[in-house]
Structure formats: C-alpha cells, structure tokens
Design an enzyme around this catalytic site. Structure first.
Site, PDB file in Angstrom:
ATOM      1  N   SER A 136       0.847  -1.201   0.000  1.00 35.89           N
ATOM      2  CA  SER A 136       0.000   0.000   0.000  1.00 35.89           C
ATOM      3  C   SER A 136       0.875   1.240   0.000  1.00 35.89           C
ATOM      4  CB  SER A 136      -0.869   0.004   1.267  1.00 35.89           C
ATOM      5  OG  SER A 136      -1.514   1.249   1.436  1.00 35.89           O
ATOM      6  N   TYR A 149      -1.693  -0.761  10.538  1.00 42.27           N
ATOM      7  CA  TYR A 149      -1.730  -1.085   9.105  1.00 42.27           C
ATOM      8  C   TYR A 149      -0.457  -0.597   8.403  1.00 42.27           C
ATOM      9  CZ  TYR A 149      -3.647  -1.412   4.327  1.00 42.27           C
ATOM     10  OH  TYR A 149      -3.868  -1.716   2.997  1.00 42.27           O
ATOM     11  N   LYS A 153       2.452  -2.922   6.454  1.00 45.86           N
ATOM     12  CA  LYS A 153       2.777  -2.757   5.028  1.00 45.86           C
ATOM     13  C   LYS A 153       4.229  -2.307   4.843  1.00 45.86           C
ATOM     14  CE  LYS A 153      -1.275  -3.931   3.274  1.00 45.86           C
ATOM     15  NZ  LYS A 153      -1.440  -5.198   2.517  1.00 45.86           N
TER      16      LYS A 153
HETATM   17  P1  NDP Z   1     -11.176  -6.550   0.711  1.00 49.18           P
HETATM   18  O1  NDP Z   1     -11.389  -6.439   2.167  1.00 49.18           O
HETATM   19  O2  NDP Z   1     -12.190  -5.993  -0.227  1.00 49.18           O
HETATM   20  O3  NDP Z   1     -10.882  -8.071   0.307  1.00 49.18           O
HETATM   21  C1  NDP Z   1      -9.922  -8.787   1.028  1.00 49.18           C
HETATM   22  C2  NDP Z   1     -10.046 -10.253   0.753  1.00 49.18           C
HETATM   23  O4  NDP Z   1      -9.051 -10.931   1.536  1.00 49.18           O
HETATM   24  C3  NDP Z   1     -11.391 -10.807   1.185  1.00 49.18           C
HETATM   25  O5  NDP Z   1     -11.828 -11.799   0.296  1.00 49.18           O
HETATM   26  C4  NDP Z   1     -11.076 -11.384   2.563  1.00 49.18           C
HETATM   27  O6  NDP Z   1     -11.940 -12.412   2.960  1.00 49.18           O
HETATM   28  C5  NDP Z   1      -9.684 -11.921   2.331  1.00 49.18           C
HETATM   29  N1  NDP Z   1      -9.008 -12.127   3.604  1.00 49.18           N
HETATM   30  C6  NDP Z   1      -8.864 -11.231   4.605  1.00 49.18           C
HETATM   31  N2  NDP Z   1      -8.307 -11.811   5.669  1.00 49.18           N
HETATM   32  C7  NDP Z   1      -8.101 -13.105   5.342  1.00 49.18           C
HETATM   33  C8  NDP Z   1      -7.585 -14.214   6.040  1.00 49.18           C
HETATM   34  N3  NDP Z   1      -7.190 -14.115   7.322  1.00 49.18           N
HETATM   35  N4  NDP Z   1      -7.517 -15.403   5.413  1.00 49.18           N
HETATM   36  C9  NDP Z   1      -7.935 -15.524   4.140  1.00 49.18           C
HETATM   37  N5  NDP Z   1      -8.448 -14.515   3.427  1.00 49.18           N
HETATM   38  C10 NDP Z   1      -8.537 -13.310   4.026  1.00 49.18           C
HETATM   39  O7  NDP Z   1      -9.763  -5.819   0.478  1.00 49.18           O
HETATM   40  P2  NDP Z   1      -9.096  -5.195  -0.848  1.00 49.18           P
HETATM   41  O8  NDP Z   1      -9.406  -6.002  -2.026  1.00 49.18           O
HETATM   42  O9  NDP Z   1      -9.361  -3.748  -0.834  1.00 49.18           O
HETATM   43  O10 NDP Z   1      -7.553  -5.363  -0.450  1.00 49.18           O
HETATM   44  C11 NDP Z   1      -6.696  -6.283  -1.074  1.00 49.18           C
HETATM   45  C12 NDP Z   1      -5.264  -5.875  -0.767  1.00 49.18           C
HETATM   46  O11 NDP Z   1      -5.036  -4.553  -1.228  1.00 49.18           O
HETATM   47  C13 NDP Z   1      -4.916  -5.866   0.718  1.00 49.18           C
HETATM   48  O12 NDP Z   1      -3.600  -6.342   0.876  1.00 49.18           O
HETATM   49  C14 NDP Z   1      -4.989  -4.396   1.073  1.00 49.18           C
HETATM   50  O13 NDP Z   1      -4.208  -4.090   2.197  1.00 49.18           O
HETATM   51  C15 NDP Z   1      -4.461  -3.788  -0.194  1.00 49.18           C
HETATM   52  N6  NDP Z   1      -4.791  -2.394  -0.390  1.00 49.18           N
HETATM   53  C16 NDP Z   1      -6.109  -1.991  -0.411  1.00 49.18           C
HETATM   54  C17 NDP Z   1      -6.413  -0.658  -0.582  1.00 49.18           C
HETATM   55  C18 NDP Z   1      -7.824  -0.165  -0.572  1.00 49.18           C
HETATM   56  O14 NDP Z   1      -8.029   1.052  -0.440  1.00 49.18           O
HETATM   57  N7  NDP Z   1      -8.834  -1.012  -0.745  1.00 49.18           N
HETATM   58  C19 NDP Z   1      -5.359   0.358  -0.756  1.00 49.18           C
HETATM   59  C20 NDP Z   1      -4.023  -0.181  -0.748  1.00 49.18           C
HETATM   60  C21 NDP Z   1      -3.771  -1.501  -0.566  1.00 49.18           C
HETATM   61  P3  NDP Z   1     -13.125 -12.124   4.045  1.00 49.18           P
HETATM   62  O15 NDP Z   1     -13.879 -10.923   3.536  1.00 49.18           O
HETATM   63  O16 NDP Z   1     -13.878 -13.372   4.022  1.00 49.18           O
HETATM   64  O17 NDP Z   1     -12.402 -11.840   5.328  1.00 49.18           O
END
Ligand code: NDP
Length: 244
Positions: A136, A149, A153
C-alpha cells in the site's frame, strides 16, 4: 485474447472479494490455472460459479497450522499473489493487542508462511517463479489511525526486498504493488466519509482514487515475463500520492 499465462498455475490469497478476486479472474482469463484462497466459503462458491475452472481453497490465513494443512493440498504453483490483508483502523493510543496481532498475523506472518511453502516447492521443481505482494501507499507515508496497518505494510515492503535478495539466485522474482485507496469493501469502510475522502484525493496529483483494474494490471505486469529483469521493487499505483 491474451493467453500469456497459459500453462502456469497461480495462487491468489484473499481472492473472495475486491482486488484479489479481480486478480484471480484476470489471471484465469489470461490462461492461468488459478487457485483462489480466501476465508469465506460463500465468496469462493460465487467465484466458482462466475468462472468455472478456478480452484478454491477456504482457510483463515491467520491460522498458521490450518494454512499449512490447506497448502499441502494445493499442488504446484508458478505465480503467487499475496493479497489477503485486514485494515483495522484505531488511533495509536487506542490500538489493542487483538488488532495488532490479527493484523500482523494476516498481513505479514501469513505472507512469510505462504511464500516459504510455495518458494520451497518452486525451487524443488526448478521453475522461474514470480511473487507479488499487495502492499500500500501506507507503507511509505504516515496516515492517521493507521499505525498498525502502516507498520504491517512497511514491514511487507522490506520483506519483499529480502525475499528478492534471497530468492533471486533461484530465479524467483519478488515485487510489490503499492496502491492508493481503492473503493473495494475495505476501501469503502475506511474512506467513505466525504471529507476524509476529499482530503486524500486533494493530495493525489491525478485527482482520484485507484480502480481495481489499475492494481490488477500492475500485478499482472509484475507476474509476467514483461518484467523479467525486475525484482525487489515496490510499484506505486498511487496516482502520484507519494510525490506530492
Ligand atoms: P477486501 O477487504 O475488499 O478483500 C480482502 C479479501 O481478503 C477478502 O476476500 C477477505 O476475505 C480476504 N481475507 C482477509 N483476511 C483473510 C484471512 N485471514 N484469510 C484468508 N483470506 C482473508 O480488500 P481489498 O481487495 O481492498 O484489499 C486487497 C489488498 O489490497 C490488501 O492487501 C490491502 O491491504 C491492499 N490495499 C487496499 C487498498 C484499498 O483502499 N482497498 C489500498 C491499498 C492496498 P473475508 O472478507 O472473508 O475476510
């Protein structure tokens, strides 16, 4: 259609929603055999319905032993996207042990663990693997209420570099993508408040948040042979936030 990943097997973590789900679909569309790992079975079932041929794996990456057991069934992997993460926002003075432990377990420890298991297997098979960690902009800039967070990261960016250093001799490349805000579920929870969103957007030279596809395109580039000489980098997908 682009079939540049055909013949390759890709594991995407956190593929139930958001960026991970879109990355899994894009990789499948480009010919890869995709294993989508996530925590909520219903998301994985809907992904299987949306894209037949995607394999799924339901496990909580915060659980070390369950992760190891699940990955023992995964078969070979050539491309790994460490995308799963949680964002628990708390003022520094109110950070709880639970939020700290959960965040580091999922955002950092699981990346160590999954990458160790997959890289050992890549090395044993002699494949030229590629790993992309989803980091991020928050790894490189302090953001209010993001102490935990940002710390996870920032550590992930350094892990990316050390993995690149140690895995390079085995022909495995390791890079990260570092997006600005994306309005996925995670993004909406943390950035829907209009004043907070406007303040962030005003600091982004391109004047907008990133789209899921912006991030997915950069992930695919770093997994592909088009970045064959690139390892250890953090590719910003931040609309210029970090130069502002
Ligand atoms: P979401 O929360 O929309 O999706 C995250 C996904 O990861 C979900 O399917 C969730 O499953 C899964 N997940 C979370 N924890 C676990 C776990 N312990 N085991 C298995 N699966 C897990 O997040 P984003 O798509 O927005 O984020 C994806 C990546 O991008 C992350 O690394 C985030 O830090 C990074 N990012 C996001 C930004 C943003 O603004 N959205 C900005 C910069 C970076 P469930 O919902 O079932 O927990």
């Amino acid at each position: 259609p682009d079939r540049s990943f055909s013949g390759r097997r890709a594991l995407v973590t956190g593929a139930g929603k958001g960026i991970g789900r879109a990355a899994a679909l894009a990789l499948s569309g480009a010919g890869a055999q995709v294993i989508a790992l996530s925590r909520t079975q219903a998301d994985l079932e809907s992904l299987e319905r949306e894209c037949t041929g995607i394999e799924t794996l339901c496990v909580d990456l915060g659980d070390w032993d369950a992760t190891e057991a699940a990955l023992s069934k995964v078969g070979t992997v050539d491309l790994l996207v460490n995308n799963a993460a949680v964002a628990v926002l708390q003022p520094f003075l109110e950070v709880t042990k639970e939020a700290f432990d959960r965040s580091f377990d999922v955002n950092l420890r699981a990346v160590f663990h999954v990458s160790q298991i997959i890289s050992r297997q890549m090395i044993a098979r002699g494949v030229q693997g590629a790993i992309v960690n989803v980091s991020s902009q928050a790894s490189q800039r302090a953001l209010r209420d993001h102490a935990v967070y940002c710390s996870t990261k920032s550590a992930l960016d350094m892990l990316t570099k050390v993995m690149a250093l140690e895995l390079g001799p085995h022909k495995i490349r390791v890079n990260s993508v570092n997006p600005t805000v994306v309005l996925t579920d995670m993004g909406r929870i943390n950035w829907s408040e209009p004043q907070k969103a406007a303040a962030m957007i005003s600091r982004i030279p391109l004047g907008k948040f990133a789209e899921v596809d912006d991030v997915v395109n950069s992930i695919l580039f770093l997994l592909s042979d088009k970045s064959a000489m690139t390892t250890g980098v953090s590719l910003l997908v931040d609309g210029g936030f970090l130069v502002s």
